[in-house]
Design an enzyme around this catalytic site. Sequence first.
Site, PDB file in Angstrom:
ATOM      1  N   LYS A  14      38.012  42.003  35.874  1.00 22.84           N
ATOM      2  CA  LYS A  14      38.850  42.905  36.676  1.00 22.84           C
ATOM      3  C   LYS A  14      38.063  44.085  37.230  1.00 22.84           C
ATOM      4  O   LYS A  14      38.202  44.426  38.401  1.00 22.84           O
ATOM      5  CB  LYS A  14      40.027  43.450  35.839  1.00 22.84           C
ATOM      6  N   ARG A  89      50.224  47.198  31.673  1.00 22.83           N
ATOM      7  CA  ARG A  89      49.846  46.336  30.553  1.00 22.83           C
ATOM      8  C   ARG A  89      51.037  45.999  29.666  1.00 22.83           C
ATOM      9  O   ARG A  89      50.879  45.263  28.686  1.00 22.83           O
ATOM     10  CB  ARG A  89      48.781  47.037  29.712  1.00 22.83           C
ATOM     11  N   ARG A 128      28.499  41.923  27.635  1.00 22.02           N
ATOM     12  CA  ARG A 128      28.708  43.264  28.191  1.00 22.02           C
ATOM     13  C   ARG A 128      28.358  44.327  27.166  1.00 22.02           C
ATOM     14  O   ARG A 128      27.864  45.396  27.498  1.00 22.02           O
ATOM     15  CB  ARG A 128      30.179  43.415  28.630  1.00 22.02           C
ATOM     16  N   ARG A 134      29.760  49.345  25.196  1.00 30.00           N
ATOM     17  CA  ARG A 134      31.135  49.817  24.954  1.00 30.00           C
ATOM     18  C   ARG A 134      31.524  49.551  23.507  1.00 30.00           C
ATOM     19  O   ARG A 134      31.385  48.431  23.020  1.00 30.00           O
ATOM     20  CB  ARG A 134      32.095  49.079  25.897  1.00 30.00           C
ATOM     21  N   ARG A 145      42.101  42.756  20.909  1.00 30.64           N
ATOM     22  CA  ARG A 145      42.480  42.985  22.312  1.00 30.64           C
ATOM     23  C   ARG A 145      43.073  41.718  22.917  1.00 30.64           C
ATOM     24  O   ARG A 145      44.032  41.778  23.695  1.00 30.64           O
ATOM     25  CB  ARG A 145      41.258  43.455  23.113  1.00 30.64           C
TER      26      ARG A 145
HETATM   27  P1  AMP Z   1      39.978  48.258  29.673  1.00 28.24           P
HETATM   28  O1  AMP Z   1      38.821  49.091  30.141  1.00 28.24           O
HETATM   29  O2  AMP Z   1      40.977  47.979  30.755  1.00 28.24           O
HETATM   30  O3  AMP Z   1      39.557  47.032  28.921  1.00 28.24           O
HETATM   31  O4  AMP Z   1      40.782  49.168  28.623  1.00 28.24           O
HETATM   32  C1  AMP Z   1      40.193  49.584  27.402  1.00 28.24           C
HETATM   33  C2  AMP Z   1      41.285  50.043  26.435  1.00 28.24           C
HETATM   34  O5  AMP Z   1      42.003  51.159  26.997  1.00 28.24           O
HETATM   35  C3  AMP Z   1      42.363  49.013  26.135  1.00 28.24           C
HETATM   36  O6  AMP Z   1      41.964  48.103  25.120  1.00 28.24           O
HETATM   37  C4  AMP Z   1      43.518  49.912  25.693  1.00 28.24           C
HETATM   38  O7  AMP Z   1      43.315  50.390  24.380  1.00 28.24           O
HETATM   39  C5  AMP Z   1      43.380  51.101  26.634  1.00 28.24           C
HETATM   40  N1  AMP Z   1      44.166  50.898  27.884  1.00 28.24           N
HETATM   41  C6  AMP Z   1      43.681  50.688  29.142  1.00 28.24           C
HETATM   42  N2  AMP Z   1      44.679  50.538  30.028  1.00 28.24           N
HETATM   43  C7  AMP Z   1      45.836  50.654  29.315  1.00 28.24           C
HETATM   44  C8  AMP Z   1      47.217  50.567  29.651  1.00 28.24           C
HETATM   45  N3  AMP Z   1      47.619  50.330  30.914  1.00 28.24           N
HETATM   46  N4  AMP Z   1      48.119  50.724  28.657  1.00 28.24           N
HETATM   47  C9  AMP Z   1      47.743  50.978  27.383  1.00 28.24           C
HETATM   48  N5  AMP Z   1      46.461  51.054  26.992  1.00 28.24           N
HETATM   49  C10 AMP Z   1      45.507  50.895  27.942  1.00 28.24           C
END
Ligand code: AMP
Length: 191
Positions: A14, A89, A128, A134, A145
Amino acid sequence: MTNILLFGPPGSGKGTQSTLLAQRYYLMPISTGELLRKEIKQETSLGMQAKALIERGQLVPDHLIVAMMEEIIEAHPEVNGFVFDGFPRTVTQAEALDDMMRRHNDHITALIELVVPDDMLIERLLKRRELEGRSDDNLETINNRLEVYRQQTAPIATYYQQKGLHHPVNGTGTIEEVTRRLYDTIDPLCR
Ligand code: AMP
């Protein structure tokens, strides 16, 4: 206005693809994960609340995410639309986004789902970790996740399917191959 929701499990590409889509369609990319990581770095109150949850692979509460997104959308009335990466989400977030769109006389153009098998997701996320470091890209958190995705996030596809806005796209292959498939899906929607 064009508002694209780029959807898919962690590791589906994404982040990479949303930047490319934003350039092609003159949209502003918004990644909730990136915004939260910035909040953590700046040690804001939101960042402090999000940190432990992100490290465990759990979702940050809906009301915090929705408030953060409302603020960003309000702050950018000049844009042609957004590419949302990682938002919504949960179905609650999707409903809140619908409300926000209604208030701005705007709408969601499409939910584009990047479809990638689980074993490939895990392989990509571990790679990654080596490249970006990360902290949530370790095997235990990755598994959490993916489970959170299945339980809380995947049902969103049905929510948008019922509105006729769900478009699955094969997310395997090279970055360029996936980008081409995305353009082929989105171009006709943006005319
Ligand atoms: P990402 O970079 O999109 O993989 O997001 C990393 C982490 O941020 C996720 O595993 C969640 O803990 C948190 N996170 C990101 N976007 C959301 C969202 N829309 N709602 C809730 N938690 C989020």
